[in-house]
Design an enzyme around this catalytic site. Sequence first.
Site, PDB file in Angstrom:
ATOM      1  N   ASN A  89      50.931  50.386  49.006  1.00  0.00           N
ATOM      2  CA  ASN A  89      50.741  49.827  50.335  1.00  0.00           C
ATOM      3  C   ASN A  89      51.375  50.659  51.444  1.00  0.00           C
ATOM      4  O   ASN A  89      51.094  50.437  52.616  1.00  0.00           O
ATOM      5  CB  ASN A  89      51.320  48.400  50.339  1.00  0.00           C
ATOM      6  N   TYR A 155      43.374  58.316  61.248  1.00  0.00           N
ATOM      7  CA  TYR A 155      43.632  57.083  60.495  1.00  0.00           C
ATOM      8  C   TYR A 155      42.356  56.640  59.786  1.00  0.00           C
ATOM      9  O   TYR A 155      42.374  56.294  58.593  1.00  0.00           O
ATOM     10  CB  TYR A 155      44.126  55.999  61.441  1.00  0.00           C
ATOM     11  N   LYS A 159      41.904  56.333  55.713  1.00  0.00           N
ATOM     12  CA  LYS A 159      41.615  55.065  55.061  1.00  0.00           C
ATOM     13  C   LYS A 159      40.271  55.103  54.319  1.00  0.00           C
ATOM     14  O   LYS A 159      40.105  54.440  53.291  1.00  0.00           O
ATOM     15  CB  LYS A 159      41.658  53.928  56.078  1.00  0.00           C
ATOM     16  N   ILE A 188      46.570  42.645  61.415  1.00  0.00           N
ATOM     17  CA  ILE A 188      47.470  41.688  60.768  1.00  0.00           C
ATOM     18  C   ILE A 188      48.767  41.627  61.579  1.00  0.00           C
ATOM     19  O   ILE A 188      49.224  42.648  62.122  1.00  0.00           O
ATOM     20  CB  ILE A 188      47.790  42.111  59.316  1.00  0.00           C
ATOM     21  N   THR A 190      51.969  42.237  62.028  1.00  0.00           N
ATOM     22  CA  THR A 190      53.045  43.033  61.428  1.00  0.00           C
ATOM     23  C   THR A 190      53.706  43.889  62.498  1.00  0.00           C
ATOM     24  O   THR A 190      53.203  44.020  63.622  1.00  0.00           O
ATOM     25  CB  THR A 190      52.493  43.973  60.339  1.00  0.00           C
TER      26      THR A 190
END
Length: 251
Positions: A89, A155, A159, A188, A190
């Site tokens: 992760n 990014y 991914k 999310i 975070t």
Amino acid sequence: MILQDKVALVTGGTSGIGRATAIAYAQQQAKVVVVGRRMDEGEETVRLIKEADGEAIFVQADVTKEADVKAMVDKAVSVFGRLDIAFNNAGTVGENSSLIEQTEAEYDRTMNVNVKGVWLSMKYEIAQMLKQGSGAIVNTSSGAGVVAVPTQSLYTASKHAIVGLTKAAALQYAKAGIRINVVAPAAIETDMFEAATGGQDEVKAYITGLHPIGRIGTPLEVANAVLFLSSDLASFVTGETLMVDGGYVAQ
């Protein structure tokens, strides 16, 4: 308990999705190896697990360094005797900028953390799982691993690479009893989301509005998806990308 007596390793377990998943693993009675670069935050994850009567250790490691990755797997096996589950992760968002403004250093950092880190982790996790004849691995991609984010070209590329790497590994080791899948969250709640939005309410509101479900997700919602993919409930699932995105990609 769906993970009773299993040994689970979580990279990027110091906060956010990683911490939520480490705790969720422990709640299902897995023994957890929490991995990350930040010792204080990693020890806090372990403390939260132990407070809930779970069993966990912290291993400080940088997933871009092969020696660290080998050491984290070796530590898991030396303490708990085996490795049944790995949640790879650890990741970075990188910079929000135009492609022509991005630097070679930004490219190297994004690809090293997001792609090299997953590849190295799988290299040593799979080697251990082959000795056991079984295992389950979940890699964290993103909605940006399926569709593109125009202001995050590196990014997005990293991914997408995780999805391809996962599919290839899943096919290579399917007959060896090792299942390998991807979880792909959208936005999310975070620290990484806070950093990516600069804490700006208008940016958060715009991103929230991109999700058909009407909100962004929580770390626990991603953790629940990872639990499924890690468990025998997903015994016939490998090489798949599970979207946890509030409908973002469906549109």
